[in-house]
Design an enzyme around this catalytic site. Structure first.
Site, mmCIF file in Angstrom:
data_model
loop_
_atom_site.group_PDB
_atom_site.id
_atom_site.type_symbol
_atom_site.label_atom_id
_atom_site.label_comp_id
_atom_site.label_asym_id
_atom_site.label_seq_id
_atom_site.Cartn_x
_atom_site.Cartn_y
_atom_site.Cartn_z
ATOM 1 N N GLY A 134 38.609 34.194 41.572
ATOM 2 C CA GLY A 134 40.032 35.288 41.233
ATOM 3 C C GLY A 134 40.671 36.486 42.292
ATOM 4 O O GLY A 134 39.723 37.141 42.111
ATOM 5 N N GLY A 165 42.677 38.275 40.007
ATOM 6 C CA GLY A 165 43.253 39.114 39.306
ATOM 7 C C GLY A 165 43.139 41.284 39.970
ATOM 8 O O GLY A 165 43.115 41.163 40.397
ATOM 9 N N PHE A 166 43.633 41.327 38.415
ATOM 10 C CA PHE A 166 42.898 42.868 39.004
ATOM 11 C C PHE A 166 42.029 43.814 39.322
ATOM 12 O O PHE A 166 41.281 44.209 40.160
ATOM 13 C CB PHE A 166 43.389 43.972 37.202
ATOM 14 C CG PHE A 166 44.797 43.670 37.111
ATOM 15 C CD1 PHE A 166 45.885 44.502 37.465
ATOM 16 C CD2 PHE A 166 45.407 43.340 35.763
ATOM 17 C CE1 PHE A 166 46.833 44.637 36.908
ATOM 18 C CE2 PHE A 166 46.629 43.328 35.695
ATOM 19 C CZ PHE A 166 47.440 43.664 36.206
ATOM 20 N N GLY A 167 40.752 42.572 38.500
ATOM 21 C CA GLY A 167 39.408 42.893 38.763
ATOM 22 C C GLY A 167 38.818 42.805 39.895
ATOM 23 O O GLY A 167 38.614 43.813 40.673
ATOM 24 N N VAL A 170 38.311 26.325 42.483
ATOM 25 C CA VAL A 170 36.634 26.157 42.084
ATOM 26 C C VAL A 170 36.037 25.317 41.216
ATOM 27 O O VAL A 170 37.298 25.461 39.987
ATOM 28 C CB VAL A 170 35.934 27.774 42.141
ATOM 29 C CG1 VAL A 170 34.556 27.535 41.495
ATOM 30 C CG2 VAL A 170 35.996 29.163 43.245
ATOM 31 N N GLU A 176 55.273 42.135 21.588
ATOM 32 C CA GLU A 176 55.918 42.472 22.686
ATOM 33 C C GLU A 176 57.019 40.669 23.132
ATOM 34 O O GLU A 176 58.353 40.952 23.218
ATOM 35 C CB GLU A 176 55.804 42.989 24.533
ATOM 36 C CG GLU A 176 54.973 44.410 24.343
ATOM 37 C CD GLU A 176 54.018 44.346 25.095
ATOM 38 O OE1 GLU A 176 53.933 45.823 25.787
ATOM 39 O OE2 GLU A 176 53.553 43.945 26.327
ATOM 40 N N ASP A 231 37.925 40.231 32.412
ATOM 41 C CA ASP A 231 38.033 39.781 31.020
ATOM 42 C C ASP A 231 37.357 38.296 30.576
ATOM 43 O O ASP A 231 36.842 38.311 29.649
ATOM 44 C CB ASP A 231 39.286 38.737 30.710
ATOM 45 C CG ASP A 231 40.386 39.365 30.619
ATOM 46 O OD1 ASP A 231 40.643 41.195 30.642
ATOM 47 O OD2 ASP A 231 41.328 39.157 29.959
#
Lengths: 433, 433
Positions: free
Chosen positions: B16, B18-20, B84, B175, B305
């Protein structure tokens, strides 16, 4: 009230929101007519820059513009997002996927699509680039094949993934081959340090003896040299004899293994059902008279890429470029009003303002009548003209920012695989247009 | 040569980008490890701005960034564009659609996906927004339904096309509802003069008694007021009991006819096959210890997450926001190096820098610990923080230009139907992720 009064004005249906359709509708503003535009997309596509979308230079949204927004505030204009099915001249009707519409005057401004010259296998296995979804498909295919090349262990299969063949040496093919070679030189070595970029080959296959056929000999020569400077292998007087998805056979018997065939070898008119076959001439275009009227009708017209205005002066018709479509749209607006007012229509005269093509950074060719120049200045002229022709201030601004950024950073904005392209199930469905 | 030497360094597979995952890989640069990142997309998605893509404010390409480009020049980093399939802890292997990979340390950073709480019909008929393709699908659906409303003659069907229901009053739902209402106020009246915009209703359905549950009471109250000022009908303490594609039944028995249900009611962890079911806790997350280690393994970790770090202090784990993922990624980089060097890992401590949400132009709420403010200044802070967090200078620039343009012109850039959305054949396939 204007709206209820206008109901009695003659209704003009325009099929297609390309360069021609837009100019026609714009020039009918404030005239005593109702304009209804039908298009299967809800946006206008600036086709001359599609190759930059396909090669990751620009976002798709920067070269498209919502049709409704173009005509914001034009009271006699309506738009319907509809796919035209059949024209019924005897009933003055057009059937679409959302119902039938009736016209007093009908204008076919449907433009052109890729021409595979009748080959189903070429249509199936090669990648065309005439619409935004097609340009995004092409971008995905290029990037996915590079990802696959990274992990491919069979040397022939790897070679096929890294060979790129662009068919057709017109402006689109030249610009696409040039942009691919700039990707190869400046971008891919950074993105794919594991790939040896010497293994990536770009071929440009053109049937006639020169690239950019309709341009001046100087421009033909310069663009050929520019392409070779950028490492593109230019094969002129050469055609694709066959392609099976893995290997191209050329007209001289040579073969190129490749999984990337980018098709820009020709176009043909998009003719709606209901136009009699005897009106359709070479290139799938509709024969029109000097008033853009389809021969045999007094209320159906065709303009732009789909129209063939064949005269003694112009035995091959006009070139399939935006200025022809725009001028025909403007001119037809005048003529339709004249016809409504029972005045004689005026014959169309094309004012050729010149032509240009870009090969890459600092390398473009421009013909303005007798004035011809090539290189850096031509490149700036090319950029300026294209920026000015883009619809919408925001698009001009975003494209300008992208170009300035790319110029100084030797980088390109956008190489995302957003529409994953599944070669195995490559059908009419996945090749969304 | 560094490359050949590094072959013997321990291999860390990160699933992944993403941010992490990005923070973890970045913080392992120059460490004596090999990093292999796997992601089904070739780009990082800036999820906090997906709602602006879905409502035509930003191009998709401006909020995504090619993963290869983020790690350009990082010698110990490799990327593979792969989906994966299964993790095999006993063999220390990960199987994917492009083959198997072996790890010394594995980090699951797969993030979250929409949670339909087990309802197949909700999953089938509502529109989620967790990826770029999903945001583009949502944009297409909204615009296509407006086009359809124009030509719909049945009043109930027309009402359904013009009713928009956003589920979930977290930041995403707030939003999204706010952006829809700005579309309704400033854009759609110009694009669709034939539609009466009073017929367009926007509902926000939230199960708990307030919107923005984890924020301060001031922010909850202000955002609720902002939404109502913008004409959003906020229904709190209310749930969607059922939806059949045409009509929502609410938990109080009331019904809303609607073809537009935008699903942001919850998320659940994306857990790869092979993680034992007894490690998975509420919200489909994987239970980890204070070192982000999946309980029972010493070589498999989860961050962001998908991870639930449940402790006495944090009985519900951390909130599912970017700063948690980023801090866990940074921290795990330190811990993995410590573990390799046979040093004891350090427990993770979340530094909460505050939270914010925007409702619309000049309307946002910001909580920074005890400092809380709402309105115009909060809105500028929100924009500044989001611009700074976007990956890549070009993206910052393009988003900034778009925002400035929208602010002064009351216009939005991009409302093209590029991925036509076919409701009839709405299957897993057409809902491309």
């Amino acid at each position: 009230m204007a709206t209820s009064k206008s109901v009695n004005f003659p209704r003009i249906i325009i099929i297609g929101g390309g360069f021609g359709g837009i100019q026609l509708a714009k020039n009918l503003e404030d005239k005593e007519v109702q304009v209804l535009m039908l298009d299967r997309h809800n946006y206008h596509t600036f086709q001359p820059l599609l190759y930059q979308v396909a090669t990751g230079g620009l976002e798709a949204d920067s070269i498209a513009y919502p049709l409704r927004k173009i005509f914001k505030g034009q009271k006699n204009f309506k738009f319907r997002n509809a796919e035209v099915e059949t024209i019924f001249p005897e009933r003055k009707a057009v059937s679409t996927n959302i119902g039938e519409f009736y016209y007093d005057y009908l204008v076919v401004a449907t433009g052109s699509d890729s021409n595979f010259f009748g080959s189903k296998t070429l249509e199936h296995y090669t990648m065309p680039m005439k619409t935004i979804p097609e340009a995004l498909n092409m971008r995905s295919m290029i990037l996915q094949n590079l990802e696959e090349a990274l992990i491919e262990t069979d040397p022939v299969k790897k070679e096929a993934l890294l060979n790129f063949v662009v068919t057709g040496g017109g402006p689109t093919g030249v610009e696409l081959a040039g942009a691919l070679s700039e990707l190869k030189r400046h971008i891919l070595p950074k993105d794919y340090p594991e790939l040896d970029m010497h293994d990536m080959n770009i071929f440009l296959v053109e049937g006639s003896p020169t690239v950019l056929g309709p341009m001046s000999p100087q421009s033909q020569r310069s663009s050929h040299e520019f392409l070779e400077e950028l490492g593109v292998k230019v094969l002129t007087s050469m055609r694709v004899a066959s392609y099976d998805g893995d290997k191209i056979v050329l007209s001289d018997g040579n073969e190129i293994v490749t999984r990337n065939v980018l098709w820009s070898a020709g176009v043909r008119g998009v003719v709606p059902e209901g136009i009699p076959a005897d009106k359709i001439v070479r290139g799938g275009k509709i024969q029109v008279d000097v008033f853009n009227r389809i021969t045999g009708y007094d209320d159906i017209f065709a303009i732009g890429d789909v129209a063939a205005m064949i005269t003694g002066e112009n035995p091959h018709g006009h070139p399939g470029v935006a200025p022809v479509a725009m001028q025909q749209g403007q001119h037809l607006a005048v003529n339709i009003v004249r016809i409504i007012n029972k005045e004689a229509p005026l014959p169309f005269k094309y004012k050729d303002k010149g032509s240009m093509a870009t090969v890459g950074r600092n390398r473009a060719v421009v013909d303005l009548g007798k004035i011809r120049f090539q290189g850096v200045f031509a490149w700036f002229v090319w950029m300026f003209v294209h920026l000015m022709t883009l619809v919408g201030f925001r698009n001009k601004l975003v494209v300008f920012v992208n170009w300035v950024w790319s110029y100084f950073s030797y980088d390109r904005g956008t190489r995302l695989i957003i529409r994953p392209f599944n070669r195995q199930s490559m059908t009419e469905d996945t090749k969304v247009k």
